[in-house]
Enzyme design. Sequence first.
Site, PDB file in Angstrom:
ATOM      1  N   HIS A   1       0.848  -1.208   0.000  1.00 33.21           N
ATOM      2  CA  HIS A   1       0.000   0.000   0.000  1.00 33.21           C
ATOM      3  C   HIS A   1       0.887   1.264   0.000  1.00 33.21           C
ATOM      4  CE1 HIS A   1      -3.044   2.826   1.389  1.00 33.21           C
ATOM      5  NE2 HIS A   1      -3.954   1.919   1.511  1.00 33.21           N
TER       6      HIS A   1
ATOM      7  N   GLU B   1      -0.878   1.508  -5.268  1.00 30.35           N
ATOM      8  CA  GLU B   1      -0.712   0.273  -4.503  1.00 30.35           C
ATOM      9  C   GLU B   1      -0.730  -0.936  -5.438  1.00 30.35           C
ATOM     10  OE1 GLU B   1      -3.981   0.503  -1.702  1.00 30.35           O
ATOM     11  OE2 GLU B   1      -3.819   2.686  -1.807  1.00 30.35           O
TER      12      GLU B   1
HETATM   13  O1  TA6 Z   1      -6.028   1.992  -0.417  1.00 27.49           O
HETATM   14  C1  TA6 Z   1      -7.267   2.543  -0.366  1.00 27.49           C
HETATM   15  C2  TA6 Z   1      -7.906   2.299   0.984  1.00 27.49           C
HETATM   16  O2  TA6 Z   1      -8.531   1.046   1.016  1.00 27.49           O
HETATM   17  C3  TA6 Z   1      -8.856   3.448   1.224  1.00 27.49           C
HETATM   18  O3  TA6 Z   1     -10.201   3.033   1.128  1.00 27.49           O
HETATM   19  C4  TA6 Z   1      -8.455   3.973   2.605  1.00 27.49           C
HETATM   20  O4  TA6 Z   1      -9.226   3.348   3.595  1.00 27.49           O
HETATM   21  C5  TA6 Z   1      -6.994   3.594   2.649  1.00 27.49           C
HETATM   22  O5  TA6 Z   1      -6.940   2.308   2.050  1.00 27.49           O
HETATM   23  C6  TA6 Z   1      -6.348   3.690   3.998  1.00 27.49           C
HETATM   24  O6  TA6 Z   1      -6.798   2.663   4.836  1.00 27.49           O
HETATM   25  P1  TA6 Z   1      -6.243   2.648   6.361  1.00 27.49           P
HETATM   26  O7  TA6 Z   1      -6.827   1.431   6.982  1.00 27.49           O
HETATM   27  O8  TA6 Z   1      -4.740   2.590   6.277  1.00 27.49           O
HETATM   28  O9  TA6 Z   1      -6.697   3.951   6.957  1.00 27.49           O
END
Ligand code: TA6
Length: 284
Positions: free
Chosen positions: A152, A255
């Site tokens: 991510h 990601e």
């Molecule tokens: O990568 C996109 C995502 O799934 C978004 O929907 C947002 O929630 C982000 O990840 C961050 O998630 P986190 O759990 O790290 O706050």
Amino acid sequence: MKEHEIPGHVTLLDGCGNLTKIAVETQWSTAEIYLHGAHVTHFQKMGEPPLLFMSQASRFQADQPIRGGVPLIFPWFGPREGLPGHGLTRTAEWTLEETSVYGGGKVMLRFRLPPIDSMDLEYVVRVGETLSMELSVTHTGTGDAVFETCMHTYFQIGAIETLSITGLKGTPYIDQFQPGDFVEQADAIRISGEMDRVYFNTAVPIEIIDPTLRRKIRVAKSGSQSTVVWNPWIAKSKAMPDMGDDEYPQMICVESGNVGPEKITLCSGSRAILKVELSSEVLG
Ligand code: TA6
């Protein structure tokens, strides 16, 4: 773990929140990795701005993910009722098992995690002129193992309004804010609000064109069919306690993983390897 230190290249330190941090130095770059989540929090080439974004409001606590860098997502992506969002690995304490210097001064670091649901995880980070990260999942149990996985990655950028992302034209995607299935029409994706898209059936390198920092970042990958593009913009940033309200213009998440319908099914004894290599060059 001190035995894995290499003078001038690998040093173990007390990092933020007294979490163990590994500082890496090469002739081309520096990097930092926390054992917490085997989380790469910093990579910077000499003479360039940091490649990875780190929120100034990030937590450094054993039960919380670090906000920024490269969170490792496994065995599920996104929220899950009664369980931590984005799986178990980004808040787990990994073990540093091996370090070495090779190829004229590059540094390799290998991390492991105790098995999760009969799946052994090994994570290899290579630091040099580029940053490469390789997560291998080996199914040691019986029957099939099904999981999602994703790196991510948060990138440091100059200004979201001037940014563009190339490599996804013609790629199917879903948008978390619009029901339905779409196909990317743009040669160069621009961002002018919260974006949260999952692109499917895409294995090609993505380029992040940043005219403000005069830099082009290349995200090359293997073992990945899904690419997620996310910027929280204003409201979501304000709602995130570990993200500064005014940080969103300086970050973008691109990601690389296998999520949703592209989740992985491993038969007993088999292995899946997700690899991402990040490189950058000055924009002419
Ligand atoms: O990568 C996109 C995502 O799934 C978004 O929907 C947002 O929630 C982000 O990840 C961050 O998630 P986190 O759990 O790290 O706050």
